[in-house]
Each structure stands twice: as C-alpha cells, then as structure tokens.
Design a protein around this motif. Structure first.
Motif, short mmCIF file in Angstrom:
data_model
loop_
_atom_site.label_atom_id
_atom_site.label_comp_id
_atom_site.label_asym_id
_atom_site.label_seq_id
_atom_site.Cartn_x
_atom_site.Cartn_y
_atom_site.Cartn_z
N ARG A 276 0.82 -1.22 0.00
CA ARG A 276 0.00 0.00 0.00
C ARG A 276 0.85 1.27 0.00
O ARG A 276 0.39 2.33 -0.41
N PHE A 277 2.07 1.14 0.48
CA PHE A 277 2.95 2.31 0.56
C PHE A 277 3.89 2.41 -0.65
O PHE A 277 4.69 3.34 -0.73
N LEU A 278 3.81 1.43 -1.56
CA LEU A 278 4.66 1.44 -2.75
C LEU A 278 3.89 2.11 -3.88
O LEU A 278 3.12 1.47 -4.60
N HIS A 279 4.11 3.40 -4.06
CA HIS A 279 3.31 4.17 -5.00
C HIS A 279 3.79 4.03 -6.45
O HIS A 279 3.03 4.27 -7.38
N ASN A 280 5.05 3.68 -6.64
CA ASN A 280 5.58 3.57 -8.00
C ASN A 280 6.48 2.34 -8.09
O ASN A 280 7.70 2.45 -8.03
N PRO A 281 5.88 1.14 -8.25
CA PRO A 281 6.68 -0.09 -8.30
C PRO A 281 7.69 -0.09 -9.43
O PRO A 281 8.81 -0.62 -9.28
N ALA A 282 7.32 0.48 -10.59
CA ALA A 282 8.24 0.48 -11.74
C ALA A 282 9.50 1.28 -11.43
O ALA A 282 10.62 0.86 -11.75
N ALA A 283 9.35 2.44 -10.78
CA ALA A 283 10.51 3.27 -10.45
C ALA A 283 11.42 2.56 -9.46
O ALA A 283 12.65 2.58 -9.60
N ALA A 284 10.83 1.91 -8.45
CA ALA A 284 11.63 1.19 -7.47
C ALA A 284 12.40 0.05 -8.11
O ALA A 284 13.59 -0.16 -7.84
N THR A 285 11.73 -0.69 -9.01
CA THR A 285 12.38 -1.81 -9.69
C THR A 285 13.50 -1.33 -10.60
O THR A 285 14.61 -1.89 -10.60
N ASN A 286 13.23 -0.29 -11.39
CA ASN A 286 14.25 0.22 -12.30
C ASN A 286 15.47 0.75 -11.56
O ASN A 286 16.62 0.51 -11.96
N GLU A 287 15.24 1.48 -10.48
CA GLU A 287 16.36 2.00 -9.69
C GLU A 287 17.16 0.85 -9.08
O GLU A 287 18.40 0.92 -9.00
N GLY A 288 16.47 -0.20 -8.65
CA GLY A 288 17.16 -1.34 -8.08
C GLY A 288 18.04 -2.05 -9.10
O GLY A 288 19.17 -2.42 -8.81
N VAL A 289 17.52 -2.22 -10.32
CA VAL A 289 18.29 -2.89 -11.37
C VAL A 289 19.51 -2.06 -11.76
O VAL A 289 20.63 -2.59 -11.88
N LEU A 290 19.32 -0.76 -11.95
CA LEU A 290 20.44 0.10 -12.31
C LEU A 290 21.49 0.13 -11.22
O LEU A 290 22.70 0.11 -11.49
N GLY A 291 21.04 0.18 -9.96
CA GLY A 291 21.98 0.17 -8.86
C GLY A 291 22.77 -1.12 -8.79
O GLY A 291 23.98 -1.11 -8.52
N ALA A 292 22.12 -2.24 -9.08
CA ALA A 292 22.80 -3.54 -9.07
C ALA A 292 23.84 -3.62 -10.17
O ALA A 292 24.95 -4.11 -9.96
N LEU A 293 23.49 -3.14 -11.37
CA LEU A 293 24.42 -3.18 -12.49
C LEU A 293 25.67 -2.34 -12.20
O LEU A 293 26.80 -2.76 -12.49
N LEU A 294 25.46 -1.16 -11.63
CA LEU A 294 26.61 -0.29 -11.32
C LEU A 294 27.47 -0.91 -10.23
O LEU A 294 28.70 -0.91 -10.33
N ALA A 295 26.84 -1.45 -9.20
CA ALA A 295 27.59 -2.01 -8.07
C ALA A 295 28.39 -3.24 -8.50
O ALA A 295 29.58 -3.35 -8.18
#
Length: 302
Positions: A276-295
């Motif tokens: 209920r508190f996750l207002h933008n699942p796509a943004a969270a997922t995309n940021e997570g993927v990009l962060g993983a690739l960089l790390a």
C-alpha cells in the motif's frame, strides 16, 4: 621483488585515483595492467601463457556470472525498503526511542539495524541522513561528524560480522571454503570491540570539538524528515528478520544460493506487507536494477 612492487603500486594507484573521482571501469584495468607488466604477463596471447586481456576479462565476467542475482536481489530489497518507507520507519522508531539526548547513538543504531538486516549502505545513508541532521541540530553538535556516525553504524561492525547478509560477508565463502557464520565467536568479540571503541572515539572527538566552540551550522539545502505516511516499524523489521532467518536456516544446504533465497524472501515479504505504501513499483524496480548493475560492474572491475 619487481612483481611485489608492481602489486603494491597498482593497489596504491587504484586507491588514489578512486579517491580523486576517476571511474573504476577505467582505473581498475589500468592498475591491473601495471601489475601485469611488472609480473611479466603479456598484454595479448602470444602462446599458452596467461595474457592480460583474457585473464582480466575472464575474471570480470566470471564474477558477474557468479554474483549477479545476489547483487540484483540485494539492490531490489534496498530500494523497496526505501520506496515503501519501511527503512525510514525502522530508523525513525529507533531515533524516537532514544531521543535527542543520545543523538549519535541513535544514528549509529539505526544504521546498524538496517545494514545487518541486508539493506544496502546507500539506502541506509539516504534514509538515516535526514534524521541525523535533525538530531545533530537538536543537540547542537557539529554537523561534520554526521558522516562518521553514519559510517560507524553501516560499514564497520555490522557489514562484516558473522551472519550478515551483506555481500562482503558472502564473497569469501567459495574461496575460503567457509560459511557466513565462520568464526562467529571471534566475530562477536570483534564487533563489540569495533562498536564500543568506535563510539567512544567518535564521542571523544565530538565533545572535544564542542569544547572548542564548534556547533551545528544550518544549511539551506538541509533535508527534512519526511511527513509522508509510513508503515508500522514492524513491517520493516519483519522482512529484515526474514532475510536473516532464511540465510541462517539454509546456508549449510544451499551455500551461496541461500543468500538468493533469503533476499527473495525479504523482497516478497516486504512487498506483501507494504504494498500500500509502494506508489511507483516500476521506479523502485528500475532503480534497483540500475543500482545492481553499477555495483556489480564496479566490483567486478576491481
């Protein structure tokens, strides 16, 4: 002797260039090339002897293949903790419990709980920094010690302690043939030593600075604690517990794969409890993927 000098020079140069802001995708191969040259390793394959290009790229791709899922799930878990407000809720609960009288301790403990629960350091710093600014302002403590308080709670005794789901505790497992709980007796002693001595040293430095007239200085860019609706702190603590519990129960049978299962359980439980508190699942997922690739790219390069 030349090979040892080259190795030390390569490591030293890597540290210096990184601290000066140069990209690791450029500096790491260059420093590795210096080590190769001083060890007589040819740049390109001329015989059956190991060469720099194939050796370096084999190591790079091998690391990505072995650890990509763990980096990806860890990054997704951290971003979901951030976007749902679960990380803020946990940190804020600890801060409110201790109060401004224990400003430094509150910041350290908030970071420690989140980091040991498997949340990435970047997400922890993002969540705890506004609260640290508010606490230091209320206690009138020099703001230059905020990074030290964040670092003490997130990148010292929690990140390397036995049982920590952070990647630094799991990477050595296949090379040392150990488990994430190896040497836990010693680890407890070392963790307590690091936490107590680090806190005492930090407080000594802060008290010394205050006695010399230093105080908190306000900046126009200072963040404020969010007033958005946050989940109950338990909804942030339960997913942290799921990660720790699954990694503990499965590390003997699944070894490295236990961390994948544990982080998956953390992501699923976090989503179910806080959707209920996750207002933008796509943004969270995309940021997570990009962060993983960089790390993982930076880590593999080094």
């Amino acid at each position: 002797m030349l090979s040892l000098i080259g190795l030390l020079a390569g490591l030293g140069l890597l540290i210096i260039l990184t601290m000066r802001g140069f990209n690791l995708f450029i500096t790491a191969p260059l420093c590795a090339l210096l080590v190769a040259v001083t060890n007589g390793i040819p740049f390109w394959q001329v015989s059956d002897k190991l060469d720099f290009v194939n050796g370096y790229m084999s190591g790079f791709s091998g690391f990505v293949a072995a650890w990509f899922l763990m980096f990806l799930l860890g990054s997704l878990f951290g971003k979901l903790m951030e976007h749902t407000g679960a990380a803020d809720a946990v940190a804020l609960a600890i801060v409110n419990k201790l109060g401004q009288g224990k400003a430094v301790l509150a910041v350290v403990l908030a970071c420690a709980v989140l980091t040991y629960g498997g949340v990435s350091v970047f997400v922890v710093a993002f969540s705890a920094y506004p609260m640290a600014v508010s606490l230091f302002k209320g206690a009138n403590l020099p703001r230059r010690f905020i990074p030290a308080a964040l670092a003490l709670g997130s990148v010292t005794f929690t990140m390397t302690s036995a049982g920590s789901p952070e990647i630094q505790n799991w990477i050595p497992i296949p090379y040392l043939n150990t488990s994430p709980y190896a040497g836990w007796q010693v680890s407890i002693i070392v963790a307590i030593f690091m936490a107590v001595c680090g806190y005492m040293l930090l407080m000594w430095m802060i008290n010394r600075a205050v006695s010399q007239g230093e105080h908190f200085t306000q900046r126009s860019s200072d963040p404020e604690i969010t007033d958005r609706a946050l989940p109950h702190p338990l909804k942030g603590i339960v997913p942290l517990g799921v990660v720790l519990l699954l990694s503990f129960l499965l590390h003997d049978s699944l070894q490295q794969a236990a961390l994948i299962v544990a982080l998956t359980g953390g992501v699923v439980s976090l989503y179910l409890l806080n959707y209920r508190f996750l207002h933008n699942p796509a943004a969270a997922t995309n940021e997570g993927v990009l962060g993983a690739l960089l790390a993982i790219g930076n880590t593999a390069a080094v």
